[in-house]
Design a protein around this motif. Sequence first.
Motif, PDB file in Angstrom:
ATOM      1  N   LEU A  71      -8.108  -4.859   9.516  1.00  0.00           N
ATOM      2  CA  LEU A  71      -8.657  -5.316  10.792  1.00  0.00           C
ATOM      3  C   LEU A  71     -10.131  -5.641  10.602  1.00  0.00           C
ATOM      4  N   THR A  72     -10.535  -6.834  11.028  1.00  0.00           N
ATOM      5  CA  THR A  72     -11.916  -7.283  10.898  1.00  0.00           C
ATOM      6  C   THR A  72     -12.465  -7.575  12.279  1.00  0.00           C
ATOM      7  N   GLY A  73     -13.584  -6.916  12.627  1.00  0.00           N
ATOM      8  CA  GLY A  73     -14.189  -7.098  13.933  1.00  0.00           C
ATOM      9  C   GLY A  73     -15.072  -8.327  14.005  1.00  0.00           C
ATOM     10  N   ALA A  74     -15.525  -8.640  15.211  1.00  0.00           N
ATOM     11  CA  ALA A  74     -16.379  -9.808  15.416  1.00  0.00           C
ATOM     12  C   ALA A  74     -17.713  -9.656  14.693  1.00  0.00           C
ATOM     13  N   GLU A 102     -12.450  -6.778  19.753  1.00  0.00           N
ATOM     14  CA  GLU A 102     -11.495  -7.792  19.314  1.00  0.00           C
ATOM     15  C   GLU A 102     -11.444  -7.778  17.796  1.00  0.00           C
ATOM     16  N   TRP A 103     -10.222  -7.713  17.248  1.00  0.00           N
ATOM     17  CA  TRP A 103     -10.043  -7.542  15.817  1.00  0.00           C
ATOM     18  C   TRP A 103      -9.068  -8.577  15.268  1.00  0.00           C
ATOM     19  N   ARG A 104      -9.447  -9.175  14.153  1.00  0.00           N
ATOM     20  CA  ARG A 104      -8.532 -10.052  13.414  1.00  0.00           C
ATOM     21  C   ARG A 104      -7.642  -9.174  12.543  1.00  0.00           C
ATOM     22  N   VAL A 105      -6.329  -9.350  12.644  1.00  0.00           N
ATOM     23  CA  VAL A 105      -5.368  -8.506  11.930  1.00  0.00           C
ATOM     24  C   VAL A 105      -4.748  -9.297  10.785  1.00  0.00           C
ATOM     25  N   GLN A 106      -4.798  -8.720   9.575  1.00  0.00           N
ATOM     26  CA  GLN A 106      -4.180  -9.318   8.395  1.00  0.00           C
ATOM     27  C   GLN A 106      -3.282  -8.299   7.718  1.00  0.00           C
ATOM     28  N   GLY A 107      -2.230  -8.799   7.094  1.00  0.00           N
ATOM     29  CA  GLY A 107      -1.382  -7.963   6.266  1.00  0.00           C
ATOM     30  C   GLY A 107      -1.854  -8.011   4.824  1.00  0.00           C
ATOM     31  N   VAL A 108      -2.138  -6.831   4.260  1.00  0.00           N
ATOM     32  CA  VAL A 108      -2.484  -6.743   2.837  1.00  0.00           C
ATOM     33  C   VAL A 108      -1.180  -6.647   2.062  1.00  0.00           C
ATOM     34  N   GLN A 109      -0.977  -7.564   1.099  1.00  0.00           N
ATOM     35  CA  GLN A 109       0.337  -7.758   0.496  1.00  0.00           C
ATOM     36  C   GLN A 109       0.326  -7.610  -1.026  1.00  0.00           C
ATOM     37  N   GLY A 110      -0.390  -6.621  -1.532  1.00  0.00           N
ATOM     38  CA  GLY A 110      -0.376  -6.390  -2.970  1.00  0.00           C
ATOM     39  C   GLY A 110      -0.915  -7.573  -3.746  1.00  0.00           C
ATOM     40  N   ILE A 111      -0.118  -8.117  -4.653  1.00  0.00           N
ATOM     41  CA  ILE A 111      -0.556  -9.223  -5.506  1.00  0.00           C
ATOM     42  C   ILE A 111      -0.607 -10.544  -4.756  1.00  0.00           C
ATOM     43  N   PHE A 112      -0.034 -10.601  -3.556  1.00  0.00           N
ATOM     44  CA  PHE A 112      -0.083 -11.825  -2.771  1.00  0.00           C
ATOM     45  C   PHE A 112      -1.360 -11.855  -1.930  1.00  0.00           C
TER      46      PHE A 112
END
Length: 257
Positions: A71-74, A102-112
């Motif tokens: 999660l990355t904030g403004a 407000e937070w930007r949500v990303q999935g951390v996917q190992g080698i991807f």
Amino acid sequence: MALGAMAMMFALTLPAHAQTRAGGWATTELDPLPDKLVPGKAYTIGYWVLQHGTHPFDVAGNELGSTGLRLTGADGKTLDFLGTALSEPAHYAVTIKVPAGEWRVQGVQGIFMPYDIGTMNIPGGLTLAPPQFVIGVGTEVVDYWGSIKPPGFPWDGTVTSSQPPAPPATVAQPADAPQQPVTAPAAPTAPKTAATASGGGGWSSPYLLVVTAVLAVGATLLVQRVVQARVQPGQTETGSREGAAEEAADAISIGRE
């Protein structure tokens, strides 16, 4: 031409994980969230990391690596939450606790590469981002999961077969059977590579070819610089040799006089 050949050779010798990053992709899909998320409260969220959006990671000889949510904030502040694998293939769970904002949500996917999931407002909920990859209608998919499946399965595709995870095999023993001592299996002996067997210090043959090419190009450039430095402007190499011979003859005649 030499630099182009070196670039091609270097591309062929990239590690497997780099090639996977360049040519593979995955998506992160969340299980249903609560209707409203409030600041400072812990939530356990299920999520799925699906290679090509339809199946568990299956690159032979490689591991997916760590997964989770980022999660990355403004203001640029980043919160990383590490996930834990569940019993279903490609299924994970993570516990988050997020401050208001407000937070930007990303999935951390190992080698991807990380996958953009959407924007989370605390207090509030999650607004999903547009899909980064489009899965075509009519795609043939395999059911790897049994009764618990990723959200949206089969993604407008056609299920070709089912491969639910098999339970671990166990062998029942009679109650009066004597207990056998448990011994650790012998560790398999790793095969020696050609470079190691020849005392190459761990260099693999593709990398050795790259180093050889670099040295060859460097030697060629060095020879050219030396030749250019010895030939004066406006002279050929033959002319410079003749001038040196004449100077030597004059020196000899002066000595005789």
